[in-house]
Write an enzyme that holds these catalytic residues in place. Structure first.
Site, short mmCIF file in Angstrom:
data_model
loop_
_atom_site.label_atom_id
_atom_site.label_comp_id
_atom_site.label_asym_id
_atom_site.label_seq_id
_atom_site.Cartn_x
_atom_site.Cartn_y
_atom_site.Cartn_z
N THR A 179 8.33 5.35 1.31
CA THR A 179 7.33 6.34 1.33
C THR A 179 8.27 7.57 2.07
O THR A 179 9.25 7.36 2.50
CB THR A 179 6.18 5.80 2.35
OG1 THR A 179 4.98 6.68 2.14
CG2 THR A 179 6.29 5.89 3.76
N ARG A 207 -5.53 -0.42 -4.95
CA ARG A 207 -5.17 -0.85 -3.68
C ARG A 207 -4.85 0.35 -2.78
O ARG A 207 -4.68 1.43 -3.36
CB ARG A 207 -3.51 -1.57 -3.96
CG ARG A 207 -2.75 -1.89 -2.82
CD ARG A 207 -1.58 -1.08 -2.59
NE ARG A 207 -0.92 -1.48 -1.53
CZ ARG A 207 0.17 -1.19 -0.84
NH1 ARG A 207 0.27 0.27 -1.16
NH2 ARG A 207 0.72 -1.56 0.17
N GLY A 231 2.87 -1.99 3.02
CA GLY A 231 1.51 -1.69 3.65
C GLY A 231 0.91 -2.55 4.24
O GLY A 231 0.47 -2.58 5.54
N1 GLY Z 1 3.99 1.89 2.90
C1 GLY Z 1 3.44 2.37 1.60
C2 GLY Z 1 2.70 1.43 0.92
O1 GLY Z 1 2.84 0.16 1.16
O2 GLY Z 1 1.81 1.89 0.07
#
Ligand code: GLY
Length: 321
Positions: A179, A207, A231
């Site tokens: 990210t 998601r 995440g």
């Molecule tokens: N950290 C980004 C995601 O898992 O969507």
């Protein structure tokens, strides 16, 4: 008000080591011009919030990173992006979840800072983009398409896509994830943070990423943190507020990072975080093998690209670092 020396740290993801040809140097060439441009804007007096938005736009526009142009595809072959902005001075969070067909999701996050409804998901975010007359944009790159096609042939054995788009598809069973994020302290001692992502890649529809939750992007007037990595792990640790609240309650940034990453290590999490505090301390932490971060400490640019695997914490500038 007395002016302070601005500070800046940015990231382009976390994951396994950069094995692809020219990996480290190529990432450095992507991160450093952004650091240079944003730092000179900070010296000329732009606000932390403006600097965060500009930095996120530049990272989103670089197809190397998994945000904006170059975002990974979800399991159905679509791009859905998430981004958020948190202003430490007003302690105000805004963001968009699973938005498609915009060039810079961070532009929607900043627009929502002054809205009574500050976090919008798919249809609402698309409606906002129309209201703001943001042109429709397709951020799909050939590399990401080929990555998805290859994965479909393998019947989606990997649970996520690569963090950094390399010049050739990387044959690896080690999932790499990413990210982008920007954390700023401006000359007025104001902190701000922004985070933007294409998600994990190959995830099921609907998601929700940590990047548009406080768990992945959080700031007060005392500290600001942007997270990257899996995440679900970031959400389970409530990572960004965990660090920020510790600093807000009086812990030093270094100690807050040490404590938080020791807990994360114990819980076998896989992620990284970048952080600043109001005194100008810069810190980063990772449980993943690699963290793609670079910073400007007021004197020079540094990065985390060649930090040995197993080093979990770094702290620069503050007297205790
Ligand atoms: N950290 C980004 C995601 O898992 O969507």
């Amino acid at each position: 008000m007395e002016k302070v020396q601005p500070k800046l740290i940015i990231h382009g993801g976390a994951g396994s080591s950069l094995k692809g040809k020219g990996g480290v140097e190529a990432v450095r060439r992507s991160l450093y011009p952004i650091i240079e441009e944003i730092y000179s804007l900070l010296e000329s007096g732009i606000s932390a919030k403006e600097a965060v938005v500009r930095g996120c736009q530049m990272l989103e526009d670089n197809p190397r990173f998994n945000a904006g142009t170059g975002s990974v595809l979800q399991s159905d072959g679509q791009i859905r992006m998430s981004a958020s902005l948190m202003d430490g001075a007003s302690q105000s969070f805004s963001g968009v979840i699973n938005v498609s067909r915009v060039k810079n999701p961070i532009d929607l996050a900043i627009a929502l800072q002054s809205s009574p409804d500050r976090v919008l998901s798919d249809y609402g975010a698309a409606e906002l983009a129309r209201e703001l007359q943001i042109p429709s944009y397709n951020g799909l790159t050939e590399l990401r398409l080929q990555e998805w096609i290859q994965e479909r042939q393998d019947n989606f054995k990997r649970t996520m896509a690569g963090v950094v788009a390399e010049s050739e598809l990387v044959e690896t069973s080690n999932a790499r994830r990413g990210t982008i994020g920007v954390v700023v302290l401006d000359t007025q001692r104001r902190l701000s943070v922004g985070t933007s992502t294409g998600g994990k890649g190959f995830e099921r529809i609907g998601r929700v990423s940590d990047s548009a939750m406080p768990a992945g992007n959080y700031a007060t007037q005392y500290a600001a943190v942007s997270c990257t990595g899996i995440g679900e792990d970031i959400i389970d640790e409530c990572l960004a507020p965990r660090i920020v609240v510790r600093v807000t309650d009086g812990m030093s940034l270094k100690e807050a990072m040490q404590r938080t990453f020791a807990e994360a290590h114990e819980h076998k999490r896989d992620f990284g975080a970048i952080a600043l505090d109001a005194s100008g301390a810069i810190a980063w932490g990772k449980t993943s093998q690699a963290l793609l971060a670079a910073y400007h400490n007021g004197e020079k640019i540094g990065d985390t690209l060649e930090v040995p695997v197993g080093t979990e914490i770094g702290c620069v500038f503050s007297p205790e670092c």
